[in-house]
Motif scaffolding. Structure first.
Motif, PDB file in Angstrom:
ATOM      1  N   SER A  30     -12.686 -34.659   8.523  1.00  0.00           N
ATOM      2  CA  SER A  30     -11.974 -35.667   9.316  1.00  0.00           C
ATOM      3  C   SER A  30     -10.468 -35.493   9.222  1.00  0.00           C
ATOM      4  O   SER A  30      -9.735 -35.886  10.130  1.00  0.00           O
ATOM      5  CB  SER A  30     -12.373 -37.078   8.879  1.00  0.00           C
ATOM      6  N   LEU A  31      -9.990 -34.886   8.163  1.00  0.00           N
ATOM      7  CA  LEU A  31      -8.551 -34.672   7.972  1.00  0.00           C
ATOM      8  C   LEU A  31      -8.118 -33.260   8.347  1.00  0.00           C
ATOM      9  O   LEU A  31      -6.939 -32.928   8.247  1.00  0.00           O
ATOM     10  CB  LEU A  31      -8.175 -34.947   6.511  1.00  0.00           C
ATOM     11  N   SER A  32      -9.055 -32.418   8.803  1.00  0.00           N
ATOM     12  CA  SER A  32      -8.724 -31.016   9.048  1.00  0.00           C
ATOM     13  C   SER A  32      -8.036 -30.779  10.383  1.00  0.00           C
ATOM     14  O   SER A  32      -7.569 -29.671  10.639  1.00  0.00           O
ATOM     15  CB  SER A  32      -9.987 -30.158   8.960  1.00  0.00           C
ATOM     16  N   ASP A  33      -7.946 -31.777  11.209  1.00  0.00           N
ATOM     17  CA  ASP A  33      -7.281 -31.629  12.499  1.00  0.00           C
ATOM     18  C   ASP A  33      -5.809 -32.023  12.365  1.00  0.00           C
ATOM     19  O   ASP A  33      -5.489 -33.070  11.781  1.00  0.00           O
ATOM     20  CB  ASP A  33      -7.970 -32.512  13.541  1.00  0.00           C
ATOM     21  N   GLY A  34      -4.928 -31.205  12.913  1.00  0.00           N
ATOM     22  CA  GLY A  34      -3.494 -31.465  12.803  1.00  0.00           C
ATOM     23  C   GLY A  34      -3.064 -32.785  13.413  1.00  0.00           C
ATOM     24  O   GLY A  34      -2.183 -33.469  12.876  1.00  0.00           O
ATOM     25  N   THR A  35      -3.678 -33.166  14.515  1.00  0.00           N
ATOM     26  CA  THR A  35      -3.320 -34.438  15.148  1.00  0.00           C
ATOM     27  C   THR A  35      -3.731 -35.605  14.264  1.00  0.00           C
ATOM     28  O   THR A  35      -2.954 -36.538  14.039  1.00  0.00           O
ATOM     29  CB  THR A  35      -3.963 -34.562  16.536  1.00  0.00           C
ATOM     30  N   LEU A  99      -3.342 -37.026  -0.089  1.00  0.00           N
ATOM     31  CA  LEU A  99      -2.373 -36.205   0.630  1.00  0.00           C
ATOM     32  C   LEU A  99      -1.246 -35.733  -0.287  1.00  0.00           C
ATOM     33  O   LEU A  99      -0.784 -34.599  -0.173  1.00  0.00           O
ATOM     34  CB  LEU A  99      -1.822 -36.956   1.828  1.00  0.00           C
ATOM     35  N   THR A 100      -0.834 -36.580  -1.201  1.00  0.00           N
ATOM     36  CA  THR A 100       0.192 -36.193  -2.172  1.00  0.00           C
ATOM     37  C   THR A 100      -0.325 -35.078  -3.067  1.00  0.00           C
ATOM     38  O   THR A 100       0.388 -34.098  -3.337  1.00  0.00           O
ATOM     39  CB  THR A 100       0.635 -37.406  -3.017  1.00  0.00           C
ATOM     40  N   ALA A 101      -1.580 -35.200  -3.506  1.00  0.00           N
ATOM     41  CA  ALA A 101      -2.186 -34.146  -4.324  1.00  0.00           C
ATOM     42  C   ALA A 101      -2.281 -32.841  -3.537  1.00  0.00           C
ATOM     43  O   ALA A 101      -2.048 -31.755  -4.078  1.00  0.00           O
ATOM     44  CB  ALA A 101      -3.561 -34.578  -4.821  1.00  0.00           C
ATOM     45  N   ALA A 102      -2.605 -32.930  -2.256  1.00  0.00           N
ATOM     46  CA  ALA A 102      -2.688 -31.732  -1.412  1.00  0.00           C
ATOM     47  C   ALA A 102      -1.322 -31.067  -1.290  1.00  0.00           C
ATOM     48  O   ALA A 102      -1.216 -29.833  -1.373  1.00  0.00           O
ATOM     49  CB  ALA A 102      -3.240 -32.088  -0.034  1.00  0.00           C
ATOM     50  N   GLU A 103      -0.279 -31.861  -1.100  1.00  0.00           N
ATOM     51  CA  GLU A 103       1.071 -31.300  -1.012  1.00  0.00           C
ATOM     52  C   GLU A 103       1.475 -30.632  -2.320  1.00  0.00           C
ATOM     53  O   GLU A 103       2.101 -29.572  -2.318  1.00  0.00           O
ATOM     54  CB  GLU A 103       2.066 -32.385  -0.617  1.00  0.00           C
ATOM     55  N   THR A 104       1.091 -31.234  -3.441  1.00  0.00           N
ATOM     56  CA  THR A 104       1.372 -30.647  -4.750  1.00  0.00           C
ATOM     57  C   THR A 104       0.646 -29.317  -4.901  1.00  0.00           C
ATOM     58  O   THR A 104       1.222 -28.323  -5.372  1.00  0.00           O
ATOM     59  CB  THR A 104       0.958 -31.616  -5.875  1.00  0.00           C
ATOM     60  N   LEU A 105      -0.609 -29.279  -4.494  1.00  0.00           N
ATOM     61  CA  LEU A 105      -1.388 -28.045  -4.565  1.00  0.00           C
ATOM     62  C   LEU A 105      -0.795 -26.965  -3.663  1.00  0.00           C
ATOM     63  O   LEU A 105      -0.696 -25.803  -4.055  1.00  0.00           O
ATOM     64  CB  LEU A 105      -2.839 -28.323  -4.176  1.00  0.00           C
ATOM     65  N   LEU A 106      -0.387 -27.344  -2.461  1.00  0.00           N
ATOM     66  CA  LEU A 106       0.232 -26.377  -1.555  1.00  0.00           C
ATOM     67  C   LEU A 106       1.522 -25.812  -2.146  1.00  0.00           C
ATOM     68  O   LEU A 106       1.788 -24.618  -2.052  1.00  0.00           O
ATOM     69  CB  LEU A 106       0.511 -27.018  -0.197  1.00  0.00           C
ATOM     70  N   ALA A 107       2.303 -26.673  -2.771  1.00  0.00           N
ATOM     71  CA  ALA A 107       3.543 -26.209  -3.398  1.00  0.00           C
ATOM     72  C   ALA A 107       3.235 -25.273  -4.571  1.00  0.00           C
ATOM     73  O   ALA A 107       3.905 -24.253  -4.753  1.00  0.00           O
ATOM     74  CB  ALA A 107       4.373 -27.395  -3.867  1.00  0.00           C
ATOM     75  N   ALA A 112      -0.155 -20.459   0.012  1.00  0.00           N
ATOM     76  CA  ALA A 112      -0.962 -19.258   0.258  1.00  0.00           C
ATOM     77  C   ALA A 112      -2.113 -19.526   1.228  1.00  0.00           C
ATOM     78  O   ALA A 112      -2.563 -18.616   1.917  1.00  0.00           O
ATOM     79  CB  ALA A 112      -1.502 -18.707  -1.061  1.00  0.00           C
ATOM     80  N   VAL A 113      -2.560 -20.747   1.307  1.00  0.00           N
ATOM     81  CA  VAL A 113      -3.666 -21.053   2.220  1.00  0.00           C
ATOM     82  C   VAL A 113      -3.273 -20.757   3.666  1.00  0.00           C
ATOM     83  O   VAL A 113      -4.121 -20.441   4.491  1.00  0.00           O
ATOM     84  CB  VAL A 113      -4.157 -22.508   2.028  1.00  0.00           C
ATOM     85  N   ALA A 114      -1.990 -20.821   3.983  1.00  0.00           N
ATOM     86  CA  ALA A 114      -1.536 -20.497   5.336  1.00  0.00           C
ATOM     87  C   ALA A 114      -1.796 -19.030   5.667  1.00  0.00           C
ATOM     88  O   ALA A 114      -1.884 -18.661   6.833  1.00  0.00           O
ATOM     89  CB  ALA A 114      -0.054 -20.812   5.496  1.00  0.00           C
ATOM     90  N   LEU A 115      -1.945 -18.192   4.652  1.00  0.00           N
ATOM     91  CA  LEU A 115      -2.212 -16.774   4.852  1.00  0.00           C
ATOM     92  C   LEU A 115      -3.697 -16.439   4.761  1.00  0.00           C
ATOM     93  O   LEU A 115      -4.087 -15.292   4.950  1.00  0.00           O
ATOM     94  CB  LEU A 115      -1.446 -15.941   3.818  1.00  0.00           C
ATOM     95  N   CYS A 116      -4.518 -17.426   4.468  1.00  0.00           N
ATOM     96  CA  CYS A 116      -5.961 -17.219   4.326  1.00  0.00           C
ATOM     97  C   CYS A 116      -6.536 -16.645   5.629  1.00  0.00           C
ATOM     98  O   CYS A 116      -6.285 -17.189   6.703  1.00  0.00           O
ATOM     99  CB  CYS A 116      -6.637 -18.551   4.003  1.00  0.00           C
ATOM    100  N   PRO A 117      -7.304 -15.555   5.538  1.00  0.00           N
ATOM    101  CA  PRO A 117      -7.850 -14.951   6.774  1.00  0.00           C
ATOM    102  C   PRO A 117      -8.846 -15.851   7.487  1.00  0.00           C
ATOM    103  O   PRO A 117      -9.068 -15.695   8.683  1.00  0.00           O
ATOM    104  CB  PRO A 117      -8.506 -13.663   6.279  1.00  0.00           C
ATOM    105  N   ASN A 118      -9.457 -16.806   6.788  1.00  0.00           N
ATOM    106  CA  ASN A 118     -10.437 -17.699   7.422  1.00  0.00           C
ATOM    107  C   ASN A 118      -9.827 -18.973   7.979  1.00  0.00           C
ATOM    108  O   ASN A 118     -10.228 -19.459   9.009  1.00  0.00           O
ATOM    109  CB  ASN A 118     -11.537 -18.075   6.424  1.00  0.00           C
ATOM    110  N   TYR A 119      -8.866 -19.557   7.261  1.00  0.00           N
ATOM    111  CA  TYR A 119      -8.350 -20.862   7.641  1.00  0.00           C
ATOM    112  C   TYR A 119      -6.843 -20.895   7.837  1.00  0.00           C
ATOM    113  O   TYR A 119      -6.288 -21.943   8.154  1.00  0.00           O
ATOM    114  CB  TYR A 119      -8.741 -21.910   6.596  1.00  0.00           C
ATOM    115  N   GLY A 120      -6.180 -19.786   7.634  1.00  0.00           N
ATOM    116  CA  GLY A 120      -4.727 -19.746   7.742  1.00  0.00           C
ATOM    117  C   GLY A 120      -4.231 -19.964   9.149  1.00  0.00           C
ATOM    118  O   GLY A 120      -4.999 -20.044  10.109  1.00  0.00           O
TER     119      GLY A 120
END
Length: 124
Positions: A30-35, A99-107, A112-120
């Protein structure tokens, strides 16, 4: 554009320990869509009407309404009617902790998830 929130658990049909993950899969789907994520981020700052979200997101009213309905169906967003208007807000403050935890993990992972060949961001 089709928005299918009823299909949040399409790929999770097993029983046993994996089925215990069904709710988590549906939540993250449910949270995977950018909108939808943009709507949640905006609502973290306070209530908003669909018209407000349309203006801020620069999207069609029908698209924003469908995404808000999805978040509402998942019990992540709630509406407060006032006259002919509905003011939407986050239904659970714990969502902001997630969402705060997700931002911490991304930092921590250097995004690197942005470079993931499946979900990047370049994944097709």
């Amino acid at each position: 554009m089709a928005i299918d929130c009823d299909g949040c658990t399409d790929d999770v049909t097993s029983s046993g320990p994996a089925s215990d993950l069904d709710a988590a899969v549906a939540l993250f789907h449910s949270l995977s869509d950018g909108t939808r994520l943009g709507i949640v981020r905006r609502l973290s700052r306070g209530e908003a009407r669909v018209a407000d979200l349309v203006e801020e997101l620069g999207m069609a009213q029908s698209t924003v309404s469908a995404h808000v309905a999805c978040l509402r169906d998942c019990n992540l967003v709630q509406g407060r009617p006032q006259g002919r208007q509905v003011f939407y807000s986050l239904a659970r403050p714990e969502l902001m902790d997630l969402l705060t935890a997700a931002e911490t993990l991304l930092a921590a992972t250097g995004n690197a998830v942005a470079l993931c060949p499946n979900y990047g961001t370049d994944a097709g």
